[in-house]
Write an enzyme that holds these catalytic residues in place. Structure first.
Site, PDB file in Angstrom:
ATOM      1  N   ASP A 165     -32.932  18.267   5.063  1.00 16.08           N
ATOM      2  CA  ASP A 165     -32.079  17.189   4.577  1.00 16.08           C
ATOM      3  C   ASP A 165     -32.358  16.905   3.102  1.00 16.08           C
ATOM      4  O   ASP A 165     -32.716  17.810   2.351  1.00 16.08           O
ATOM      5  CB  ASP A 165     -32.300  15.948   5.468  1.00 16.08           C
ATOM      6  CG  ASP A 165     -31.026  15.140   5.655  1.00 16.08           C
ATOM      7  OD1 ASP A 165     -30.514  14.618   4.655  1.00 16.08           O
ATOM      8  OD2 ASP A 165     -30.544  15.019   6.797  1.00 16.08           O
ATOM      9  N   HIS A 238     -30.148   9.740   2.933  1.00 17.74           N
ATOM     10  CA  HIS A 238     -29.685  10.452   4.129  1.00 17.74           C
ATOM     11  C   HIS A 238     -30.841  11.076   4.912  1.00 17.74           C
ATOM     12  O   HIS A 238     -30.933  10.943   6.133  1.00 17.74           O
ATOM     13  CB  HIS A 238     -28.694  11.530   3.673  1.00 17.74           C
ATOM     14  CG  HIS A 238     -27.941  12.221   4.757  1.00 17.74           C
ATOM     15  ND1 HIS A 238     -28.448  13.306   5.437  1.00 17.74           N
ATOM     16  CD2 HIS A 238     -26.709  12.003   5.271  1.00 17.74           C
ATOM     17  CE1 HIS A 238     -27.546  13.725   6.315  1.00 17.74           C
ATOM     18  NE2 HIS A 238     -26.487  12.949   6.235  1.00 17.74           N
ATOM     19  N   SER A 571     -23.863  13.436  11.257  1.00 16.04           N
ATOM     20  CA  SER A 571     -25.219  13.500  10.688  1.00 16.04           C
ATOM     21  C   SER A 571     -26.162  12.548  11.405  1.00 16.04           C
ATOM     22  O   SER A 571     -27.363  12.784  11.450  1.00 16.04           O
ATOM     23  CB  SER A 571     -25.208  13.075   9.218  1.00 16.04           C
ATOM     24  OG  SER A 571     -24.867  14.125   8.377  1.00 16.04           O
TER      25      SER A 571
END
Ligand SMILES: *[C@@H]1O[C@H](CO)[C@@H](O)[C@H](O)[C@H]1NC(C)=O
Ligand SMILES: *[C@@H]1O[C@H](CO)[C@@H](O)[C@H](O)[C@H]1NC(C)=O
Ligand SMILES: *[C@@H]1O[C@H](CO)[C@@H](O)[C@H](O)[C@H]1NC(C)=O
Ligand SMILES: *[C@@H]1O[C@H](CO)[C@@H](O)[C@H](O)[C@H]1NC(C)=O
Ligand SMILES: *[C@@H]1O[C@H](CO)[C@@H](O)[C@H](O)[C@H]1NC(C)=O
Length: 790
Positions: A165, A238, A571
């Site tokens: 990520d 994220h 996600s």
């Protein structure tokens, strides 16, 4: 209010945005003034076993191969083959990533020992935000699984989950390692240091942190600059969010500006995290991703959580698919996001059968906000707005819509940058349509033009799915129906006015879960016989840890700093499944990736909390296996599935042998040249998949089809299972035998299902098959497709 379990946060992309990203994702990048000498990155796969004995190691051999094809005229003298190599792959994949001209790549492809050459491709994160343009979006509700107690009983284990990520924010309380046991000696990962990240940032929770940027730098043609952490530190949020969702330690009193207050925790709070940073401000690139998977496998991860994807063109061209195959061969479970390109059909990514493909659904929580119109009418929507200068909920403000009407829409209704005149909106509440730009950014446009509030209205594609966002001005989202009514009111009244009110967090939303409109949909266009997505998990309005260098809206102008954020996207659903897979692995260390996936799929449920079939947010009708796969994850049941459908690496290879690949293309997966097609699998539908998809060919002469499956008893030694199968309009179904009588643990028994057409249907029919022993229910979704006669 009871504390909210693990997952929370929401982030949604519009179909338009996603479409743009995905299209972009196919592009390969090349730079340089002179195209003849322009180099770009190629991933070169080598047949490790054919190295001549004259070389002492593989890298030396790869380098000499490379040297033999380099153009003589090429650039500076000093450039050697080793300066062209940016990665050397050793575990999940064999070969190198190297900067080559097109000619050199073509020459190299013809060299003996070279299996395949892939050009660099760009991948995207599966929230609705681009690394360049961080527009946070969220949506509503979520389905509450009561996971707290049982997952804590599995707290003491040594499962490591690798998260590919944007890195990690190590100071987050979610990564507090208090009370964790020492790191297992088998772990071979490392804590790489760099700007803002030192060895002390790793601990017993974050056991590894690595960066992969050589492909990115080669692709964008410059090195990562001072404004970006060239280290595992997460500048984006994220990666912190997904890692915390997998395995974050419990944090009491977590919330986003007061919303979603409760204890935040990952699905497997006892598991360890290894962060592999592959995404940078300008994107995520395939050579970096491949290197990260390769390293993660040799580091010793048990599970890989990959919330990103690119375009799907084929099994062998997609380096994530190839890398995941290598990881699976080494016993690593790989879960990936399905993509946010729904509700359009055939919008999935990451569809390889050895990957677990995760769609998104809502939970039973939302964040209500309401509009009161000048005519007294009230409407409800959702919002995560929290600010000091909230509009007075008692006062009415002028309400405007710049969008004309439905028969003659005005592009200004999209509230894009540069389209809003302060003259028209100053001091007013503005109605904006969803689409094209990130939702939070529309609010910023309205705010900059002097608007005092915004109502975001869904278009047809979003239906009634509500997206709660952490707006910069008082704003809420409403569904398509309310939006129409609102616009009618503005058009028909002389002096339209409205007031807005924000109502906090609401739990117990019914129905839930609901398949999110944005979640990518099947069928799987690479192989109709492999049903995808595999399952759905919470991916709407998920609260989890966040980076402290970026605001919750992800807009650069957002100066708010928060420890937790609420996001939506596949996600967010992928790490839920990765975390549950870690729990299963902890309980059953010997299980293969396929057995873990089978446990997750055969125990999934397909009914919501009103006992009706799972709904689809985009249509407000029942969803199908093309939307939800086997259904919604049911973690507690998945730990004790009774039976599993196991698949060995060679079985997956045999599946590939049915896919009309050339020997070279197959070679991409046959790491050692000794893996070859056994020809025992006659049709892809006979792969021992936990879902069943039968496809009647165009030729009407074929009226009967059989598939075989083998189940392994992982429950009590003595167990007797009976089959139940749903009826189909178009076909009769026969299962042989109808009883499976097990007498040992790990015993395998096979059965055959025969479908006989009664009347060909023009659209696919959906149903299910269940093996029951009185304790366990082992369910497989079934899809029957009749291809139209020629
Ligand atoms: C969660 O499970 C625990 C123990 O099984 C139970 O006491 C609690 O009431 C449950 N909570 C909810 C919201 O179902
Ligand atoms: C980690 O958690 C423990 C126990 O709750 C607490 O005492 C400690 O201060 C925390 N560590 C950090 C770095 O916040
Ligand atoms: C829609 O707007 C156009 C342009 O302003 C106008 O000509 C038309 O009459 C409107 N239609 C309706 C149904 O209000
Ligand atoms: C291929 O060769 C390797 C190394 O000799 C061996 O470990 C492996 O079992 C072989 N695989 C097959 C499918 O024969
Ligand atoms: C199941 O198998 C056991 C052992 O072979 C046998 O004793 C038992 O009768 C069988 N039961 C049924 C219903 O076939």
């Amino acid at each position: 209010m009871s504390p909210t379990p693990l997952s929370k946060m929401g982030f949604i992309l519009t179909t338009y945005i996603l479409f743009f990203f995905f299209t972009f994702g196919f592009a390969t990048l090349a730079y340089s003034a002179n195209p003849q000498f322009a180099t770009k990155t190629y991933i070169v796969q080598m047949d490790k076993s054919s190295m001549p004995h004259t070389f002492s190691n593989h890298l030396e051999w790869y380098s000499s191969k490379l040297k033999s094809v380099l153009s003589q005229t090429q650039t500076e003298e000093s450039e050697t083959e080793s300066s062209r190599i940016i990665y050397n792959y050793e575990t999940a994949f064999h070969g190198v990533a190297a900067k080559l001209t097109e000619d050199e790549a073509a020459r190299l492809e013809r060299e003996p020992g070279v299996v395949a050459i892939f050009p660099e491709t760009k991948y995207e994160l599966h929230t609705t935000r681009s690394p360049l343009f961080l527009g946070l979006e969220t949506s509503r509700s979520t389905s509450a699984n009561n996971l707290t107690l049982w997952s804590e009983t599995l707290a003491d284990h040594d499962v490591v989950v690798g998260v590919l990520d944007t890195g990690i924010w190590p100071e987050s309380e979610s990564f507090n390692d208090t009370g964790m046991r020492p790191i297992p000696s088998s772990w071979k990962g490392a804590c790489e240091v760099g700007r803002g990240f030192t060895k002390r940032h790793c601990n017993k929770k974050i056991v590894g942190a690595r960066v992969f940027y050589r492909g990115y730098e080669a692709a964008v043609g410059k090195i990562i600059e001072q404004n970006e952490f060239k280290s595992p530190r997460d500048q984006d949020g994220h990666g912190t969010h997904t890692a915390a969702t997998v395995a974050g330690s419990p944090v009491r009193g977590a919330n986003l500006l007061g919303y979603a207050y409760g204890t935040a925790r990952g699905m497997a709070p006892g598991a360890r995290i290894a962060a592999y940073k592959v995404c940078w401000i300008g994107g995520c690139f395939s050579s970096d991703i491949l290197s990260a998977v390769d390293k993660a496998v040799s580091d010793g991860v048990n599970v890989l959580s990959i919330s990103l994807g690119g375009g799907v063109s084929s099994y062998y061209r997609d380096s994530l698919s190839v890398a995941a195959f290598g990881a699976m061969e080494k016993g690593v479970f790989v879960s990936c996001s399905a993509g946010n390109a729904g509700p359009d059909p055939v919008s999935l990514t990451n569809v390889s059968p050895w990957i677990t493909t995760v769609g998104a659904s809502t939970m039973d929580r939302d964040f209500p906000a309401s509009v009161r119109l000048g005519n007294g009418k009230r409407m409800t929507g959702v919002s995560l707005y929290k600010g000091r200068n909230v509009l007075s909920s008692k006062r009415q403000y002028p309400l405007v819509y710049l969008g004309g009407n439905s028969s003659s829409p005005d592009p200004r209704s999209l509230c894009l940058e540069g389209t809003m005149s302060p003259k028209l909106v100053s001091g007013k509440i503005v109605i904006c349509d969803r689409g094209i730009s990130p939702r939070v950014q529309k609010g910023q446009v309205v705010k900059r033009a002097g608007g005092v509030g915004m109502i975001l209205t869904n278009t047809e594609a979003n239906g009634e799915e509500l997206v709660a966002d952490c707006h910069l001005l008082p704003a809420l989202a409403v569904g398509e129906k309310e939006g129409k009514e609102l616009k009618r009111y503005v058009v028909t009244s002389k002096k339209a006015t409205a007031s807005l009110e924000f109502l906090g967090t609401r739990l117990g939303i019914r129905p839930s879960p609901v398949v999110a409109a944005f979640s990518s949909r099947g069928p799987n266009f690479l192989t109709l016989e492999i049903l995808k997505p595999d399952l759905v998990a919470p991916g709407v309005n998920i609260l989890a840890a966040w980076s402290e260098v970026i605001g919750p809206s992800s807009l650069p102008t957002d100066n708010r700093r928060v420890k937790f954020n609420i996001l939506s996207g596949t996600s967010m659903s992928c790490p839920h499944v990765s975390g549950v897979a870690a729990l299963i692995k902890a309980k059953h260390p010997q299980w293969s990736p396929a057995a873990i996936k089978s446990a997750l799929m055969t125990t999934a449920y397909v009914h919501d909390n009103t006992l009706n079939p799972l709904q689809d947010a985009s249509s407000d009708t029942s969803s199908s296996p093309y939307d939800h796969g086997a259904g919604h994850i049911n973690p507690r049941k998945a730990l004790d599935p009774g039976l599993v459908y196991d698949i060995a690496p060679q079985d997956y290879f045999d599946f590939l042998c049915t896919q009309k690949l050339t020997p070279t293309e197959l070679g991409v997966f046959a790491k050692y040249s000794n893996r070859s097609c056994r020809r025992t699998l006659t049709s892809p539908g006979n792969l021992n998949y936990p879902a069943i998809s039968v496809v009647f060919p165009e030729k009407t002469a074929v009226s009967s089809l059989s598939v075989r499956r083998t189940v392994t008893n992982v429950g009590p030694p003595n167990a007797k299972y009976h089959v139940m199968i749903s009826p189909f309009k178009g076909a009769s179904v026969k299962v042989e035998p109808e009883i499976l009588n097990f007498t040992r643990k790990n015993q395998k028994l096979s059965y055959k299902i025969t479908f006989t057409t009664k009347s060909r249907q023009t659209s696919p029919e959906f149903g299910g098959l269940v093996w029951k022993d009185g304790v366990h229910r082992v369910r497989s979704p079934i899809v029957i497709t009749w291809l139209p006669p020629i």
